[in-house]
Design an enzyme around this catalytic site. Sequence first.
Site, short mmCIF file in Angstrom:
data_model
loop_
_atom_site.label_atom_id
_atom_site.label_comp_id
_atom_site.label_asym_id
_atom_site.label_seq_id
_atom_site.Cartn_x
_atom_site.Cartn_y
_atom_site.Cartn_z
N ASP A 94 0.83 -1.20 0.00
CA ASP A 94 0.00 0.00 0.00
C ASP A 94 0.87 1.25 0.00
O ASP A 94 1.48 1.58 1.02
CB ASP A 94 -0.90 -0.04 1.24
N ASP A 137 -2.05 5.83 -5.20
CA ASP A 137 -2.25 4.99 -4.02
C ASP A 137 -2.68 3.59 -4.41
O ASP A 137 -3.82 3.36 -4.81
CB ASP A 137 -3.30 5.64 -3.11
#
Length: 403
Positions: A98, A293
Site C-alpha cells: 500500500d 495509491d
Amino acid sequence: MVQISQIGAVLAVCSTLTVAAPTKGKARFNVPQVAVPMKAVHHPAVAYARALHKFGMKVPKAVSDAARGSVPTTPTKDDEQYVTQVTVGQGKLNLDLDTGSGDLWVFSTETPKDQSQGHNLYMPTSKSKRLDGYSWEITYGDMSSAGGDVFLDTVSIGNVTASSQAVESAKKVSDQFAKDKATDGLMGLSFSVLNTVQPKPQTTFFDTVLKQLEKPLFTCTLKHGQPGSYDFGYIDDSKHSGEIAYTNVDNSQGWWGFTAESYSIGGGSNSTHSFHGAQHRGTRGSSIDGIADTGTTLMLLSDDVVQEYYGKVQGAKNDQQQGGWVFPCDAKLPDFTLSISGYNAVVPGKFMNYQAVGSVCFGGLQSVGSSGGVPNIFGDVFLKSQFVVWDTEGPRIGFAPQA
C-alpha cells in the site's frame, strides 16, 4: 490504507533500525502477486467509503448507509484477490502492498483466536524484540480498525532482508478484517512520515532496505483481472513500452503526490479539458493535484469530472441506494485519459466497471466531493492501466504504457 489521523501529519521518523546488508547497494528483486480465492465480496460502497475516510474526506450519508448496510456475498469460483507473499519472522504472510500508508501490520499469535481464524499468523520468537511501551492503532473509513504492540524482527522479500524491521502485531482487529481471509496484514510503501507507531514512528520496509538496493526505487505493474508484480531496486524494461514520463512528487504529507494537467473522455479533437471549470470544453486552466495509491481500489475525482464522464454512459446515474455512480452492466464505457507532464495515460473504459451490484454495475470512477482542498485519488483503477516507477530520488514518479 491510511488511517484518519494521518491527514496533514508530518512526523519525525525513527532512524535507529538496522539493516542486513548482503551485497549492499546491489540488490534487486521481483515480487509477483499471488491469487487468493475470495471468501466474501463486500458491497463496493465499502471500498468507496474507506477511500474517502482514508484521506479525511466527508463520507456522504448515502455512501455510509450503503457501506454499513451491506453484507458479504458469496463470490463466483473465478473471483480472486491479489496479494504479495512476505516472510515476516519465521513465517510467510499474504500482505497488501500500500503506497498510501507507512505501517507494516500483521495478524499474529497475539490476535484473539476468534479474530485470527483462517489467517496466516506472525509468531514472535525469542529472537523477536518487543518494543516496550510502543503501540499502534488504526481506524479506516468503513470504521474497520486494528491495533496492538510492536516488535523488531526480520522481514524478507526476495533476496533482501531487513534484520530489525518494525512489525506491528495485531492484538485486536474488527470484524471487517477478521472476515477478510485473503490478506494477513498490510505493508505500507508511503514515505515513513506516515508511520503511526507511538511514541516514536518507525521506518517503512522500503526505507529500511533502501541502501541495499541497486537503485532507490520500486516499480509496480498491476493488472486488470490477473496478478501483477512489484520490482524493487531496478526497472524491468520488458514490462513497459516507450519512454517513461516522469513528474515531480510532492511528499510534504508523506504521500506520492503528483500533478495532472488535463483529462479527456473518449476521443476526438474536442474532448480535452483542464480540471478547472471542467464544464467548459477545451478550456485550459488550473491543474489537479492527486495521490497515487495502490491501497485505494477506486479512482476519485471532482464532481464535475465524474458527472461529465457518466454523462457519456447510457443509463448511468448517481444511485443513493447503492452509494455511488452505477450503470447497466452492458453499457459501453468510454476511455479516460490523464495528461501528466505531456504524457497521456489512458484508462480503458472496461476498467471503469468495478463490480456488479444486483442488476447494475458500480463505477470504478467516483466523486471525491466538491469542497476545496481535498486530494484527488489515483487508485488501482488508474494504476492498473500503467507501468509505474516510484523513485525516491527527486522524488519523482514515472508512467509508461504496460508492455
